[in-house]
Enzyme design. Structure first.
Site, PDB file in Angstrom:
ATOM      1  N   HIS A   1       1.008  -1.244   0.116  1.00  0.00           N
ATOM      2  CA  HIS A   1      -0.175   0.027   0.125  1.00  0.00           C
ATOM      3  C   HIS A   1       1.035   1.174   0.067  1.00  0.00           C
ATOM      4  O   HIS A   1       2.093   1.083   0.070  1.00  0.00           O
ATOM      5  CB  HIS A   1      -0.786   0.005   1.365  1.00  0.00           C
ATOM      6  CG  HIS A   1      -0.274  -0.053   2.254  1.00  0.00           C
ATOM      7  ND1 HIS A   1       0.444   1.066   3.038  1.00  0.00           N
ATOM      8  CD2 HIS A   1      -0.366  -1.057   3.750  1.00  0.00           C
ATOM      9  CE1 HIS A   1       0.936   0.855   4.278  1.00  0.00           C
ATOM     10  NE2 HIS A   1       0.402  -0.555   4.516  1.00  0.00           N
TER      11      HIS A   1
ATOM     12  N   CYS B   1       3.292  -4.726   6.458  1.00  0.00           N
ATOM     13  CA  CYS B   1       2.926  -4.475   5.072  1.00  0.00           C
ATOM     14  C   CYS B   1       4.338  -4.130   4.399  1.00  0.00           C
ATOM     15  O   CYS B   1       5.310  -3.824   4.988  1.00  0.00           O
ATOM     16  CB  CYS B   1       1.834  -3.768   4.972  1.00  0.00           C
ATOM     17  SG  CYS B   1       0.286  -3.969   5.728  1.00  0.00           S
TER      18      CYS B   1
END
Length: 411
Positions: A156, A164
């Site tokens: 992202h 992430c």
């Protein structure tokens, strides 16, 4: 009066023309603005990336594949060319990733995943609070077979990570756009390969003592399949491990993550090419490990004679594969020998011990590098730490490499 009317008409005409020109300019600006500030999931891919595609023989809607390398903090976008093979389109620097080298194991460990993941349109998130995102689909079949847990593991934007792979907003916008266009072209899913580092022989040797080494060797097999074919490998999981480009010998027999692998085959061209690459890499890993072990023994000998400070200096110039080390029995400087008889005696004892060790290692290597049957992976890990040299590996392979370096004499 007539003159004044004509003058006013001319003035109004000029004003109208100016207004029309300004309107045209504003319309152009608004069109460009829509590209950069419209719905973020629909924005165009950066011109610099689009302009590369014709020269690489790619279409805008051809399939893509991503590779992630933690240690190098890079994300690569590969795209299919018109000949069916993939070529590197763009490399992005990862803004942030969480944890350390190694797989994600459980919810809350803040580890970014490692493994092979398939991204479908359903995993794309145009409304992410991190600009744009797509979910990696963790845990996959392999992760679940090892009872690994975790949710919302993504690539992202916003440059913020808690498990992430975080990119800048512009980077993730381009990656998202490339995925969107590939789906438009008919790609049903794209593969993400997440690695701890580039799976080279040098990096494998560097990390060979890690607790994750066996896991990384398995990932390297998939890495090698892509390296030799330049096509994303077909992924399956059985016996709690990944298998790559495997075709069941009995049609319709499925691969089950926790069940015994069905009998399968790998296309000969792929299997031979991968095996050749792996033999070459394994030999290089062995040579690097052996050189480091020789350097360590040399530092230990110097420490016994001169103390730790001299050993530290020797460590700064540790040998690399292909360098030679002093032959056993090389005489010490006269000044040192004259100082006391003790160091000389110690040297003699060490030389005897070193010769005995070398004899033992040679015997071990003759069995450690014996050829293995096709499709078996056992034996390499023990070979790796046996201290073998290129001579023994060549003997095991049965075909000496004429370009192999001459093995250095043992210290």
């Amino acid at each position: 009066m007539m003159v004044q009317g004509i003058a006013r008409l001319r003035t109004n005409t000029r004003r109208t023309l100016v207004a029309l020109a300004l309107a045209g300019a504003l319309a152009g600006c608004q069109a460009d603005e829509m590209i950069t500030s419209g719905p973020k999931h629909l924005r165009e891919i950066s011109a610099s990336i689009r302009q590369k595609m014709p020269g690489l023989d790619m279409s805008t809607t051809s399939p893509i594949m991503l590779r992630i390398f933690k240690e190098e903090s890079t994300l690569e976008v590969w795209k299919q060319t018109r000949n069916g093979r993939y070529a590197l389109l763009e490399t992005f620097e990862i803004c942030k990733w969480s944890g350390e080298l190694g797989p994600k194991v459980k919810e809350g460990d803040r580890q970014a995943p490692e493994g092979f993941y398939e991204i479908t349109p359903a995993l794309m998130n145009p409304n992410s609070s991190y600009h744009l995102a797509f979910n990696l689909g963790y845990p996959n079949q392999y992760d679940r077979s090892h009872n690994r847990t975790g949710t919302h593991l993504m690539v992202h934007g916003a440059c913020s990570s808690r498990g992430c792979y975080a990119m800048t907003d512009q980077q993730v916008q381009d990656i998202y756009g490339l995925a969107r266009e590939s789906f438009k072209g008919g790609q049903r899913s794209f593969q993400v390969q997440a690695f701890p580092f580039r799976m080279t022989a040098e990096n494998m040797a560097k990390h060979r003592k890690s607790e994750h080494y066996d896991f990384w060797r398995m990932l390297k097999s998939g890495y090698d399949h892509f390296e030799v074919t330049k096509q994303p490998p077909k992924i399956a999981v059985c016996e709690k491990r990944y298998v790559f480009d495997a075709v069941p010998l009995v049609e319709g027999v499925p691969f089950r993550a926790t069940a015994k692998c069905p009998e399968y085959d790998i296309p000969d061209a792929i299997e031979v090419a991968v095996a050749q690459k792996q033999r070459k890499d394994e030999q290089k890993i062995i040579e690097i490990a052996a050189a480091e072990e020789r350097a360590e023994r040399r530092r230990a000998q110097i420490a016994a004679l001169f103390g730790n400070s001299e050993a530290d200096k020797a460590g700064e110039t540790a040998e690399t594969p292909g360098e030679t080390t002093p032959a056993a029995g090389t005489s010490q400087p006269v000044a040192v020998a004259a100082t006391t008889a003790a160091p000389a005696a110690a040297t003699a004892r060490e030389a005897t011990a070193t010769a005995a060790t070398a004899t033992t290692e040679a015997a071990t290597q003759q069995t450690a590098f014996a050829a293995t049957e096709k499709k078996t992976s056992g034996g390499f890990f023990s070979r790796l730490f046996s201290g073998g040299s290129s001579d023994e590996a060549e003997a095991a392979d049965g075909t000496p490499d004429p370009n192999a370096p001459v093995p250095p004499a043992k210290p």
